[in-house]
Design an enzyme around this catalytic site. Sequence first.
Site, short mmCIF file in Angstrom:
data_model
loop_
_atom_site.label_atom_id
_atom_site.label_comp_id
_atom_site.label_asym_id
_atom_site.label_seq_id
_atom_site.Cartn_x
_atom_site.Cartn_y
_atom_site.Cartn_z
N ASP A 39 0.85 -1.19 0.00
CA ASP A 39 0.00 0.00 0.00
C ASP A 39 0.88 1.23 0.00
O ASP A 39 1.95 1.25 0.63
CB ASP A 39 -0.98 -0.02 1.18
N GLU A 128 -7.63 4.63 12.51
CA GLU A 128 -6.72 4.21 13.57
C GLU A 128 -6.45 5.29 14.62
O GLU A 128 -5.75 5.04 15.60
CB GLU A 128 -5.40 3.72 12.96
#
Length: 338
Positions: A39, A128
Site C-alpha cells: 500500500d 486508527e
Amino acid sequence: MKKKQGIAICLAILLCFSMFMIPVYALESQEGEQYAGIDVSRYQGDVDFNKLKESGVEIVYIRAGEGADYEDPYFRENAKKAKEAGLHYGFYLFVTAKNVQEAQQQAQFFYELIKDESADCRPAMDFEQLKGMSREQINQIGIAFMQELEKLIGVKPIIYTDAYAASHIWSSEFGNYGLWVANYGVDEPNVPQGPWSFWVGFQYSNTGRVSGISGDVDLDRFTQGVLLYSDDNPPEQFILYTVRKGDTLYRLAIQFDTTVEEIVSLNELKNPNLIYVGEILKIPAQKEGDYLYYTVKAGDTLYSIAKRYNTTIQYLTNLNQIKNPNLIYVGETLKIPG
C-alpha cells in the site's frame, strides 16, 4: 523461611515456562488464492509500477486522501500508473472523524474522490486515530462511515486496522465487512477474538523493500475477498434501485419480475413493510433472452464492465446504442451478455 523461598522459586520457574506456553491465536486467511501486495501514499514519492509488477507485486492499495478535505497529491497519478501496469488496485481513506456526522462527511468525500476511477479492489476505511474515544464511540463512527460509503458506492468496503483493535475494539457489525489487519513480525495475525473468522488482507511489515520504490513500504498479502470480481468471485448480479415515494416491496417485486422474499434476503431487511424514500436497494438482475441487466456503479467504465463479463467495449457500445463509450453514468442500466 527457606521453605517459603523454595516454593517461591518453584512458582517463579513455573511462571516463566507458562509465559512461553501461552497459545498464539492466529487468524487464518480466507480460503483461496493469495496475492502479494503493498500500500502506498505520498510518502513513497514517485513509484515505478511496472517494476512493482515485475518484482511480483499483484495488488496495490493507494491512499486517496485523509479526513474530509485532503487529497493525497500522488493519488491520481498512482491510480493511472497502476492501471497502465495491469495491477489490481484499490483505494483507502485515512479517517479522522470524531463523531457520526464527520464520519458520513468523510465517506462522502472519499466517494467523490474515487467515483470516476476504475479500481477493481474494494475501498477501505483506515481508522486508527482512536485515542480519547470510548469503544462505543469508535464503533458508531466506524459503522457510520462504512454504511454511508457502501450506500454511495454500491459495494461492501473493507476495514484496515491493527490486530489489537481487531480483537478488542470492533463490534460484531464489522463481521459483515472484510478485515485487512496489520500485525508485524508474525506469520499470521494474532487475533484471538473479535467478529472475524478470517482475514482478506494482512499487512505484515511496514519496513519492506521492493523494486520500483525508494525507501520503506508496507508489505501485504491479500485474498480474493478484496477483489470486486475474479474467476472464483464473479460480480454480483443485481440492480441498485433508489426507493421513490409510493414504492413498496410488493410493487418492486412485480416491476422487476422477482419476489418480495428475494429482495428481503438480498438486502437483509429486518422489516419488509418498512422501506424509506431515498434508500438504495439491491434488486436481483433478471435475464431477458440472452441478456442481463447491469446497473452502472461508481468506478465502472465500459472497459472494466467488458472485462468483468468477458465481452468487448464495442459489443457493449453497439448493444446499448452508446454514442460516447467514455461516458456512462452511475445508475444507468446496461444490457450485458448473459
